[in-house]
Write an enzyme that holds these catalytic residues in place. Structure first.
Site, PDB file in Angstrom:
ATOM      1  N   ASP A 101     -64.723   8.206 -62.330  1.00  0.00           N
ATOM      2  CA  ASP A 101     -65.710   8.038 -61.257  1.00  0.00           C
ATOM      3  C   ASP A 101     -67.094   8.526 -61.649  1.00  0.00           C
ATOM      4  O   ASP A 101     -68.058   8.295 -60.915  1.00  0.00           O
ATOM      5  CB  ASP A 101     -65.278   8.846 -60.027  1.00  0.00           C
ATOM      6  CG  ASP A 101     -65.434  10.348 -60.270  1.00  0.00           C
ATOM      7  OD1 ASP A 101     -66.287  10.987 -59.616  1.00  0.00           O
ATOM      8  OD2 ASP A 101     -64.730  10.888 -61.139  1.00  0.00           O
ATOM      9  N   ASP A 158     -60.171  14.134 -60.627  1.00  0.00           N
ATOM     10  CA  ASP A 158     -60.887  14.310 -59.362  1.00  0.00           C
ATOM     11  C   ASP A 158     -61.755  13.105 -59.029  1.00  0.00           C
ATOM     12  O   ASP A 158     -62.540  12.632 -59.861  1.00  0.00           O
ATOM     13  CB  ASP A 158     -61.763  15.560 -59.429  1.00  0.00           C
ATOM     14  CG  ASP A 158     -60.941  16.828 -59.606  1.00  0.00           C
ATOM     15  OD1 ASP A 158     -59.730  16.786 -59.353  1.00  0.00           O
ATOM     16  OD2 ASP A 158     -61.520  17.855 -60.002  1.00  0.00           O
ATOM     17  N   ASP A 160     -59.184   9.993 -65.502  1.00  0.00           N
ATOM     18  CA  ASP A 160     -59.815  11.179 -64.943  1.00  0.00           C
ATOM     19  C   ASP A 160     -59.038  11.538 -63.673  1.00  0.00           C
ATOM     20  O   ASP A 160     -58.314  10.708 -63.112  1.00  0.00           O
ATOM     21  CB  ASP A 160     -61.285  10.871 -64.637  1.00  0.00           C
ATOM     22  CG  ASP A 160     -62.004  12.039 -63.986  1.00  0.00           C
ATOM     23  OD1 ASP A 160     -61.906  13.167 -64.504  1.00  0.00           O
ATOM     24  OD2 ASP A 160     -62.636  11.826 -62.937  1.00  0.00           O
TER      25      ASP A 160
END
Length: 224
Positions: free
Chosen positions: A182, A10, A8
């Protein structure tokens, strides 16, 4: 046997939100006003709550460029890449480099529009980018609509499977498969790889990762 490492973007590879960084970058240049930032932050809160309509978010943020000549956007993207270069954390760059050095097939898998994610993929030297595609009109201007399915939540699995199918593989036929994220929004893909890893996870993902015994990486706040 082929091994893959998926990342991922961001708040995983980078400790900030690409879309917000882009919004602030253009506000500083007088392209956007502060109202665009307020709208973007509201969408970020929806994302954290798991209630975001990703298409509506991109209509608001990418659609703000509808009347901007493509050549101007391209020039800003080049400047944006250099603006972000010092913000790439050494720790996550080393993580990516480690997978690439082992020969793992690496890709960034992000809901961020491709044209905004490409500068960061270049900075990390990740050879493959799976991202949401922004529709353009007959003039080449971005409309704010998403072309096809956004690379978001369960659709990330579809994007990964199509990418692997083009190479004669699937998530079921590769050897080890890592995915670093995250966000609990990425649980669908995290749950189908062999090696899910939570990176600075939100509260919901942290609880799930600890319950499942998944590795949790909490980068130093001083990194990058």
């Amino acid at each position: 046997m082929l091994q893959i490492a998926l990342f991922d973007l961001d708040h995983t590879l980078i400790p900030f939100d690409t879309g917000l960084a882009w919004t602030d970058f253009l506000i500083a240049r007088g392209v956007f006003d502060d109202a665009v930032r307020v709208t973007y932050l509201d969408h970020c809160r929806q994302y954290a709550a798991g209630t975001l309509d990703i298409r509506e978010m991109q209509r608001a943020n990418v659609g703000a460029l509808r009347e901007v000549p493509p050549a101007d956007v391209a020039r800003w993207i080049d400047d944006f890449r250099e603006h972000l270069r010092p913000r790439v954390p050494a720790a996550t760059r080393a993580l990516v480099d480690g997978h690439c050095a082992r020969g793992d097939l690496c890709a960034i898998v992000t809901a961020t529009p491709r044209f905004l994610a490409e500068p960061l993929a270049a900075l990390f030297e990740v050879p493959h980018l799976l991202a949401s595609e922004s529709a353009v009109d007959a003039r080449g201007h971005r409309t704010g609509e998403v072309e096809g399915e956004p690379c978001y939540r369960a659709h990330k699995i579809d994007h990964v499977q199509r990418w692997l199918a083009a190479r004669g593989h699937s998530l079921q036929t590769v050897g080890r498969s890592w995915f670093y994220s995250d966000s609990a929004n990425d649980l669908p893909l995290l749950q189908v790889v062999s090696d899910p890893v939570a990176v600075a996870p939100d509260a919901r993902l942290r609880a799930h990762a600890l319950a499942q015994g998944w590795p949790v990486i909490d980068p130093s706040p001083h990194c990058g």
